[in-house]
Design a protein around this motif. Structure first.
Motif, mmCIF file in Angstrom:
data_model
loop_
_atom_site.group_PDB
_atom_site.id
_atom_site.type_symbol
_atom_site.label_atom_id
_atom_site.label_comp_id
_atom_site.label_asym_id
_atom_site.label_seq_id
_atom_site.Cartn_x
_atom_site.Cartn_y
_atom_site.Cartn_z
ATOM 1 N N ARG A 33 0.841 -1.197 0.000
ATOM 2 C CA ARG A 33 0.000 0.000 0.000
ATOM 3 C C ARG A 33 0.876 1.246 0.000
ATOM 4 N NH1 ARG A 33 -0.582 -1.925 5.407
ATOM 5 N NH2 ARG A 33 0.500 -0.554 6.885
ATOM 6 N N MET A 34 0.238 2.365 -0.359
ATOM 7 C CA MET A 34 0.858 3.674 -0.209
ATOM 8 C C MET A 34 0.215 4.370 0.991
ATOM 9 S SD MET A 34 1.370 5.075 -4.113
ATOM 10 C CE MET A 34 2.518 6.361 -3.567
ATOM 11 N N GLU A 35 0.971 5.247 1.615
ATOM 12 C CA GLU A 35 0.488 5.974 2.781
ATOM 13 C C GLU A 35 0.176 7.422 2.400
ATOM 14 O OE1 GLU A 35 -0.074 4.395 5.467
ATOM 15 O OE2 GLU A 35 1.079 2.555 5.199
ATOM 16 N N ASN A 36 -0.565 8.102 3.274
ATOM 17 C CA ASN A 36 -0.836 9.514 3.086
ATOM 18 C C ASN A 36 0.437 10.302 3.396
ATOM 19 O OD1 ASN A 36 -1.636 12.245 3.343
ATOM 20 N ND2 ASN A 36 -3.695 11.639 3.948
ATOM 21 N N PRO A 77 -6.102 8.956 -5.650
ATOM 22 C CA PRO A 77 -5.924 10.080 -4.725
ATOM 23 C C PRO A 77 -4.446 10.458 -4.585
ATOM 24 C CG PRO A 77 -6.440 8.076 -3.506
ATOM 25 C CD PRO A 77 -6.570 7.731 -4.952
ATOM 26 N N LEU A 78 -3.977 11.188 -5.564
ATOM 27 C CA LEU A 78 -2.598 11.660 -5.606
ATOM 28 C C LEU A 78 -2.613 13.168 -5.787
ATOM 29 C CD1 LEU A 78 -1.194 9.010 -8.122
ATOM 30 C CD2 LEU A 78 -0.833 9.002 -5.635
ATOM 31 N N ARG A 79 -1.675 13.858 -5.162
ATOM 32 C CA ARG A 79 -1.556 15.307 -5.333
ATOM 33 C C ARG A 79 -0.380 15.577 -6.262
ATOM 34 N NH1 ARG A 79 -3.231 20.222 -2.867
ATOM 35 N NH2 ARG A 79 -2.319 21.827 -4.209
ATOM 36 N N PRO A 80 -0.646 15.998 -7.520
ATOM 37 C CA PRO A 80 0.455 16.189 -8.471
ATOM 38 C C PRO A 80 1.343 17.377 -8.105
ATOM 39 C CG PRO A 80 -1.615 16.924 -9.421
ATOM 40 C CD PRO A 80 -1.962 16.249 -8.129
ATOM 41 N N VAL A 81 2.600 17.258 -8.458
ATOM 42 C CA VAL A 81 3.555 18.356 -8.327
ATOM 43 C C VAL A 81 3.415 19.243 -9.560
ATOM 44 C CG1 VAL A 81 6.010 18.937 -8.217
ATOM 45 C CG2 VAL A 81 5.149 16.918 -6.993
ATOM 46 N N ALA A 82 3.328 20.539 -9.382
ATOM 47 C CA ALA A 82 3.271 21.453 -10.525
ATOM 48 C C ALA A 82 4.516 21.244 -11.387
ATOM 49 C CB ALA A 82 3.195 22.899 -10.045
ATOM 50 N N SER A 131 7.461 5.383 -4.081
ATOM 51 C CA SER A 131 7.792 5.024 -2.703
ATOM 52 C C SER A 131 6.485 4.898 -1.935
ATOM 53 C CB SER A 131 8.683 6.105 -2.081
ATOM 54 O OG SER A 131 7.951 7.314 -1.931
ATOM 55 N N ALA A 132 6.559 4.751 -0.634
ATOM 56 C CA ALA A 132 5.330 4.621 0.153
ATOM 57 C C ALA A 132 4.484 5.889 0.101
ATOM 58 C CB ALA A 132 5.672 4.279 1.600
ATOM 59 N N GLY A 133 5.107 7.043 -0.120
ATOM 60 C CA GLY A 133 4.354 8.284 -0.070
ATOM 61 C C GLY A 133 4.303 9.084 -1.344
ATOM 62 N N ALA A 134 4.949 8.596 -2.418
ATOM 63 C CA ALA A 134 5.025 9.435 -3.616
ATOM 64 C C ALA A 134 5.237 8.601 -4.875
ATOM 65 C CB ALA A 134 6.165 10.447 -3.479
ATOM 66 N N ILE A 135 4.845 9.200 -5.997
ATOM 67 C CA ILE A 135 5.159 8.668 -7.324
ATOM 68 C C ILE A 135 6.330 9.483 -7.855
ATOM 69 C CG2 ILE A 135 4.292 8.195 -9.643
ATOM 70 C CD1 ILE A 135 2.891 6.628 -7.418
ATOM 71 N N ARG A 136 7.338 8.798 -8.398
ATOM 72 C CA ARG A 136 8.541 9.529 -8.774
ATOM 73 C C ARG A 136 9.270 8.848 -9.916
ATOM 74 N NH1 ARG A 136 11.524 8.231 -2.979
ATOM 75 N NH2 ARG A 136 12.825 6.491 -3.664
ATOM 76 N N MET A 171 21.123 8.707 0.563
ATOM 77 C CA MET A 171 20.405 9.436 -0.479
ATOM 78 C C MET A 171 19.999 8.501 -1.606
ATOM 79 S SD MET A 171 21.412 12.755 -2.736
ATOM 80 C CE MET A 171 20.133 13.473 -3.779
ATOM 81 N N ARG A 172 18.777 8.702 -2.111
ATOM 82 C CA ARG A 172 18.255 7.958 -3.253
ATOM 83 C C ARG A 172 17.758 8.980 -4.284
ATOM 84 N NH1 ARG A 172 20.555 4.983 -0.224
ATOM 85 N NH2 ARG A 172 19.719 3.088 0.765
ATOM 86 N N PRO A 173 18.591 9.397 -5.212
ATOM 87 C CA PRO A 173 18.183 10.432 -6.173
ATOM 88 C C PRO A 173 16.907 10.053 -6.931
ATOM 89 C CG PRO A 173 20.553 10.087 -6.291
ATOM 90 C CD PRO A 173 19.997 8.992 -5.416
ATOM 91 N N HIS A 174 15.993 11.016 -7.059
ATOM 92 C CA HIS A 174 14.738 10.801 -7.780
ATOM 93 C C HIS A 174 14.092 12.153 -8.058
ATOM 94 C CE1 HIS A 174 13.491 11.045 -3.521
ATOM 95 N NE2 HIS A 174 12.408 11.675 -4.018
ATOM 96 N N VAL A 175 13.091 12.160 -8.915
ATOM 97 C CA VAL A 175 12.305 13.363 -9.200
ATOM 98 C C VAL A 175 10.842 13.014 -8.972
ATOM 99 C CG1 VAL A 175 11.594 15.039 -10.953
ATOM 100 C CG2 VAL A 175 13.983 14.263 -10.859
ATOM 101 N N GLY A 176 10.237 13.597 -7.955
ATOM 102 C CA GLY A 176 8.849 13.293 -7.628
ATOM 103 C C GLY A 176 7.874 14.021 -8.529
ATOM 104 N N ILE A 177 6.751 13.356 -8.865
ATOM 105 C CA ILE A 177 5.715 14.007 -9.678
ATOM 106 C C ILE A 177 4.353 14.048 -8.986
ATOM 107 C CG2 ILE A 177 6.893 13.336 -11.807
ATOM 108 C CD1 ILE A 177 4.379 11.434 -12.237
ATOM 109 N N ALA A 178 4.180 13.290 -7.883
ATOM 110 C CA ALA A 178 2.888 13.303 -7.183
ATOM 111 C C ALA A 178 3.065 12.696 -5.796
ATOM 112 C CB ALA A 178 1.834 12.525 -7.952
ATOM 113 N N TYR A 179 2.275 13.217 -4.843
ATOM 114 C CA TYR A 179 2.288 12.699 -3.479
ATOM 115 C C TYR A 179 0.998 11.939 -3.203
ATOM 116 C CZ TYR A 179 6.131 15.972 -2.812
ATOM 117 O OH TYR A 179 7.320 16.652 -2.921
ATOM 118 N N SER A 180 1.112 10.857 -2.484
ATOM 119 C CA SER A 180 -0.072 10.100 -2.108
ATOM 120 C C SER A 180 -0.876 10.904 -1.098
ATOM 121 C CB SER A 180 0.329 8.748 -1.503
ATOM 122 O OG SER A 180 -0.810 8.037 -1.061
ATOM 123 N N ALA A 181 -2.168 11.075 -1.384
ATOM 124 C CA ALA A 181 -3.041 11.867 -0.515
ATOM 125 C C ALA A 181 -3.944 11.007 0.349
ATOM 126 C CB ALA A 181 -3.892 12.819 -1.359
ATOM 127 N N ALA A 182 -3.689 9.691 0.376
ATOM 128 C CA ALA A 182 -4.506 8.784 1.174
ATOM 129 C C ALA A 182 -3.747 7.482 1.380
ATOM 130 C CB ALA A 182 -5.839 8.505 0.483
#
Length: 232
Positions: A33-36, A77-82, A131-136, A171-182
């Motif tokens: 699962r993903m977390e909020n 339920p994801l919050r996209p990064v601008a 990851s557990a909290g984001a799409i990247r 450190m784990r280099p990545h570029v996030g595009i959305a955060y899990s909102a639930a």
């Protein structure tokens, strides 16, 4: 409490794109699962901190790829990064008040000296993982990014009034595009991302490093540039 790095283990190679992508995807696809994100990453009300960033808002191709992925994941339920704020976090410097007290101009000057011989480099951004909290996006290679972090960290640790820098090993280099909102099952997201992973990674040039002031609203991060250090 400081969060643990994700993926938990580093890839066998810090420069082989295939190995980095395999390691990222294996870790993400092992989750149930993903977390909020906004609950597992607490942020004191009104706080703002200074970070060193790589920014990618100038890359129209990367922005369009990120937007296509965000649109394809829009039913979750994801919050996209601008897309104009796409970035990679390199290193936390500290709270704004603490850094200003230590001497913001001196912090930037020391960082500039530390990076004065570092050349520009290319990064391949993609494919998508999470990851557990984001799409990247996965990012490769890691070595030039970690060199930046090591140099910035060494410069920062020499400055009185600033706290110690964590190990670059975490450190784990990545570029996030959305955060899990639930809190949500990851399986449906994995199914959707499997198709999106067919999108070709975007090659982008890293020309500079930026110091930004970061703060958080109810369900979004916002930041402004404070200083820029150009690479040679």
């Amino acid at each position: 409490m400081k969060s643990k790095p994700f993926p938990p283990g580093r890839p066998d190679s810090l420069d082989d794109a295939g190995e980095i992508r395999r390691n990222d995807w294996a870790a993400f696809s092992s989750l149930s699962r993903m977390e909020n994100h906004w609950e597992i990453k607490p942020w004191p009300s009104g706080a703002s901190n200074l970070y060193w960033y790589l920014t990618f808002g100038h890359d129209d191709f990367l922005a369009s790829t990120a937007r296509a992925c965000q649109d394809a994941l829009g039913s979750f339920p994801l919050r996209p990064v601008a897309v104009e704020t796409l970035h990679m976090t390199l290193l936390k410097v500290g709270g704004v008040d603490a850094v200003e007290g230590a001497g913001l101009e001196r912090v930037v000057e020391k960082a500039g000296i530390a990076l004065e011989s570092v050349s520009r480099f290319e990064l391949a951004v993609g494919p998508l993982a999470g990851s557990a909290g984001a799409i990247r996006f996965s990012v490769s290679p890691w070595s030039p990014v970690l060199e930046l972090v090591e140099r910035l960290g060494a410069a920062q640790e020499s400055e009185p009034g600033l706290g110690p820098v964590g190990s670059v090993e975490n450190m784990r280099p990545h570029v996030g595009i959305a955060y899990s909102a639930a809190r949500q099952p990851v399986a449906p997201i994995l199914d959707r991302i499997t198709d999106l992973r067919e999108l070709a990674p975007v090659t982008t040039m890293v020309k500079d490093v930026k110091l930004v002031r970061l703060w958080r609203t109810d369900s979004a991060y916002e930041w402004e540039e404070m200083a820029t250090i150009s690479l040679v």
